[in-house]
Motif scaffolding. Sequence first.
Motif, PDB file in Angstrom:
ATOM      1  N   PHE A 169      66.930  58.341  19.951  1.00 44.46           N
ATOM      2  CA  PHE A 169      67.408  58.880  21.223  1.00 44.46           C
ATOM      3  C   PHE A 169      66.638  60.139  21.620  1.00 44.46           C
ATOM      4  CE2 PHE A 169      71.938  56.961  21.624  1.00 44.46           C
ATOM      5  CZ  PHE A 169      71.396  55.700  21.438  1.00 44.46           C
ATOM      6  N   VAL A 170      66.089  60.856  20.628  1.00 44.41           N
ATOM      7  CA  VAL A 170      65.311  62.059  20.930  1.00 44.41           C
ATOM      8  C   VAL A 170      64.092  61.687  21.772  1.00 44.41           C
ATOM      9  CG1 VAL A 170      63.968  63.951  19.946  1.00 44.41           C
ATOM     10  CG2 VAL A 170      66.089  63.221  18.840  1.00 44.41           C
ATOM     11  N   GLU A 171      63.357  60.649  21.329  1.00 46.32           N
ATOM     12  CA  GLU A 171      62.192  60.197  22.088  1.00 46.32           C
ATOM     13  C   GLU A 171      62.601  59.612  23.434  1.00 46.32           C
ATOM     14  OE1 GLU A 171      62.689  59.518  18.889  1.00 46.32           O
ATOM     15  OE2 GLU A 171      61.073  60.707  17.981  1.00 46.32           O
ATOM     16  N   LEU A 172      63.761  58.957  23.468  1.00 47.89           N
ATOM     17  CA  LEU A 172      64.254  58.395  24.726  1.00 47.89           C
ATOM     18  C   LEU A 172      64.482  59.500  25.756  1.00 47.89           C
ATOM     19  CD1 LEU A 172      65.387  56.047  26.435  1.00 47.89           C
ATOM     20  CD2 LEU A 172      67.615  56.472  25.363  1.00 47.89           C
ATOM     21  N   ILE A 210      69.086  75.214  38.765  1.00 55.92           N
ATOM     22  CA  ILE A 210      70.448  74.672  38.722  1.00 55.92           C
ATOM     23  C   ILE A 210      70.571  73.598  37.645  1.00 55.92           C
ATOM     24  CG2 ILE A 210      72.129  73.269  39.989  1.00 55.92           C
ATOM     25  CD1 ILE A 210      71.239  74.761  42.539  1.00 55.92           C
ATOM     26  N   PHE A 211      69.627  72.673  37.609  1.00 57.40           N
ATOM     27  CA  PHE A 211      69.708  71.583  36.639  1.00 57.40           C
ATOM     28  C   PHE A 211      69.425  72.067  35.211  1.00 57.40           C
ATOM     29  CE2 PHE A 211      68.931  68.782  40.428  1.00 57.40           C
ATOM     30  CZ  PHE A 211      70.140  68.114  40.347  1.00 57.40           C
ATOM     31  N   GLN A 212      68.641  73.123  35.073  1.00 63.11           N
ATOM     32  CA  GLN A 212      68.455  73.684  33.734  1.00 63.11           C
ATOM     33  C   GLN A 212      69.740  74.330  33.232  1.00 63.11           C
ATOM     34  OE1 GLN A 212      64.549  75.678  32.783  1.00 63.11           O
ATOM     35  NE2 GLN A 212      64.246  75.344  34.972  1.00 63.11           N
ATOM     36  N   ALA A 213      70.443  75.004  34.124  1.00 66.93           N
ATOM     37  CA  ALA A 213      71.736  75.577  33.732  1.00 66.93           C
ATOM     38  C   ALA A 213      72.706  74.475  33.345  1.00 66.93           C
ATOM     39  CB  ALA A 213      72.303  76.410  34.883  1.00 66.93           C
ATOM     40  N   ALA A 214      72.696  73.367  34.101  1.00 67.96           N
ATOM     41  CA  ALA A 214      73.566  72.235  33.775  1.00 67.96           C
ATOM     42  C   ALA A 214      73.171  71.619  32.440  1.00 67.96           C
ATOM     43  CB  ALA A 214      73.480  71.188  34.881  1.00 67.96           C
ATOM     44  N   THR A 215      71.865  71.577  32.156  1.00 65.79           N
ATOM     45  CA  THR A 215      71.396  71.050  30.868  1.00 65.79           C
ATOM     46  C   THR A 215      71.937  71.880  29.713  1.00 65.79           C
ATOM     47  OG1 THR A 215      69.360  70.212  31.883  1.00 65.79           O
ATOM     48  CG2 THR A 215      69.345  70.516  29.497  1.00 65.79           C
ATOM     49  N   ALA A 216      71.912  73.196  29.866  1.00 61.02           N
ATOM     50  CA  ALA A 216      72.398  74.084  28.801  1.00 61.02           C
ATOM     51  C   ALA A 216      73.884  73.895  28.530  1.00 61.02           C
ATOM     52  CB  ALA A 216      72.121  75.537  29.174  1.00 61.02           C
ATOM     53  N   LEU A 217      74.620  73.392  29.517  1.00 59.49           N
ATOM     54  CA  LEU A 217      76.064  73.193  29.373  1.00 59.49           C
ATOM     55  C   LEU A 217      76.428  71.741  29.068  1.00 59.49           C
ATOM     56  CD1 LEU A 217      77.251  75.366  32.409  1.00 59.49           C
ATOM     57  CD2 LEU A 217      77.218  76.023  29.989  1.00 59.49           C
ATOM     58  N   SER A 218      75.446  70.901  28.816  1.00 60.42           N
ATOM     59  CA  SER A 218      75.684  69.467  28.633  1.00 60.42           C
ATOM     60  C   SER A 218      76.670  69.205  27.498  1.00 60.42           C
ATOM     61  CB  SER A 218      74.374  68.748  28.329  1.00 60.42           C
ATOM     62  OG  SER A 218      73.447  68.902  29.379  1.00 60.42           O
ATOM     63  N   PRO A 219      77.743  68.458  27.769  1.00 57.28           N
ATOM     64  CA  PRO A 219      78.725  68.158  26.714  1.00 57.28           C
ATOM     65  C   PRO A 219      78.336  66.944  25.873  1.00 57.28           C
ATOM     66  CG  PRO A 219      79.510  67.328  28.812  1.00 57.28           C
ATOM     67  CD  PRO A 219      78.208  68.024  29.101  1.00 57.28           C
ATOM     68  N   THR A 220      77.460  66.080  26.403  1.00 59.23           N
ATOM     69  CA  THR A 220      77.075  64.857  25.697  1.00 59.23           C
ATOM     70  C   THR A 220      75.573  64.647  25.808  1.00 59.23           C
ATOM     71  OG1 THR A 220      77.294  63.408  27.629  1.00 59.23           O
ATOM     72  CG2 THR A 220      79.287  63.795  26.296  1.00 59.23           C
ATOM     73  N   PHE A 221      75.067  63.742  24.973  1.00 57.76           N
ATOM     74  CA  PHE A 221      73.643  63.432  25.016  1.00 57.76           C
ATOM     75  C   PHE A 221      73.246  62.845  26.361  1.00 57.76           C
ATOM     76  CE2 PHE A 221      70.518  59.985  24.689  1.00 57.76           C
ATOM     77  CZ  PHE A 221      69.382  60.729  24.379  1.00 57.76           C
ATOM     78  N   TRP A 222      74.061  61.948  26.911  1.00 60.79           N
ATOM     79  CA  TRP A 222      73.691  61.285  28.157  1.00 60.79           C
ATOM     80  C   TRP A 222      73.714  62.253  29.333  1.00 60.79           C
ATOM     81  CZ3 TRP A 222      70.972  57.299  27.424  1.00 60.79           C
ATOM     82  CH2 TRP A 222      71.221  56.469  26.327  1.00 60.79           C
ATOM     83  N   ALA A 223      74.598  63.233  29.294  1.00 58.33           N
ATOM     84  CA  ALA A 223      74.584  64.271  30.325  1.00 58.33           C
ATOM     85  C   ALA A 223      73.303  65.097  30.201  1.00 58.33           C
ATOM     86  CB  ALA A 223      75.809  65.168  30.192  1.00 58.33           C
ATOM     87  N   TYR A 224      72.947  65.445  28.975  1.00 59.28           N
ATOM     88  CA  TYR A 224      71.695  66.172  28.719  1.00 59.28           C
ATOM     89  C   TYR A 224      70.502  65.402  29.275  1.00 59.28           C
ATOM     90  CZ  TYR A 224      67.643  67.689  25.983  1.00 59.28           C
ATOM     91  OH  TYR A 224      66.384  68.096  25.587  1.00 59.28           O
ATOM     92  N   THR A 225      70.440  64.114  29.002  1.00 62.23           N
ATOM     93  CA  THR A 225      69.312  63.287  29.430  1.00 62.23           C
ATOM     94  C   THR A 225      69.252  63.191  30.944  1.00 62.23           C
ATOM     95  OG1 THR A 225      69.501  61.992  27.389  1.00 62.23           O
ATOM     96  CG2 THR A 225      68.246  61.015  29.186  1.00 62.23           C
ATOM     97  N   MET A 226      70.398  63.040  31.593  1.00 64.37           N
ATOM     98  CA  MET A 226      70.422  62.945  33.052  1.00 64.37           C
ATOM     99  C   MET A 226      69.939  64.242  33.693  1.00 64.37           C
ATOM    100  SD  MET A 226      73.684  62.319  35.599  1.00 64.37           S
ATOM    101  CE  MET A 226      74.405  63.890  35.105  1.00 64.37           C
TER     102      MET A 226
END
Length: 302
Positions: A169-172, A210-226
């Motif tokens: 999933f890291v490479e994904l 904005i999206f970098q701030a959202a990335t830092a707050l990601s609760p799940t892997f799929w949120a991080y990826t999006m």
Amino acid sequence: MLCQFSSLQEKNEDVKSSLKFDDILIKIGEFGRYQRRIYFLICLLGIPVASINLSQVFLAQPTDHWCAVKEWKTDVDECMELRSDKDEYYKCMYKFRNASIPIEMEDEVYSYSQCRKYDANYTSWDSDYFAGDTTNDTIECDEGWNYDTYEYKRTIITDFDLVCDQKTFVELAQSIYFVGVLVGSFFFGSLSDLVGRRLAVTFAAIFSAIFQAATALSPTFWAYTMFRFFVGSCNIGCFLLAFVMGTELVGPSKRVFTGIIIQCFYAVGCVLLTFFGYFIRDWRLLQVSLMSQVVLFWIILP
């Protein structure tokens, strides 16, 4: 008289139609003081772009791990408090690994398994306990993992358990990030033609933050990826538009030179990332620090 006036008017129109922006730059100066100042400020956007593009090297730093034992969780948590003393920390952590994890051979090298543990009846921690004395059977990690957090306090691997069956999933995530880069290249190129370079790069910089701030707050892997997908789109938008703005600003004889120099700023961003990655060992804080670069460099851009 009318014929002469008509002929003169046609000549003026021919001059206007043949006059190009490059001709004006050649007349007024191809790379003057004002152009150099604006160009330097534009190039600064290349620094955070490079840091963000390569940031997953640190966000997903490989971490040693092994199967957790639920009954020993409190004892393992106490080991985490010993990080100030490297020897004591590893002595504490590894005694639990040694007591519950089998040794496997991979590529002719023996090492502790990262995805299996002894299938034993674990009780409260006993320093004389070794699960291998009671059984040779092993099972996959069914109670989570313990992570070696001495070097990196937290990464996306430790937060989202991207190990064993989910290690790909890291490479994904990185692949999806660069899909975002591809999409952003088309989108922001077209947007700049519609609304102008300045407005388009403003849009890209704001939404990148904005999206970098959202990335830092990601609760799940799929949120991080999006969120990383959108970061990639906006990030490349910043760089491409900065490149075009910088080269359009100077005369034709200076464009090769300015096209190279902005890449040097990109290289500075790569080097700067190593300093951030060395001193900030929590991936969420690192993500916020990279976001702050975009905000800072955009504020000082006129």
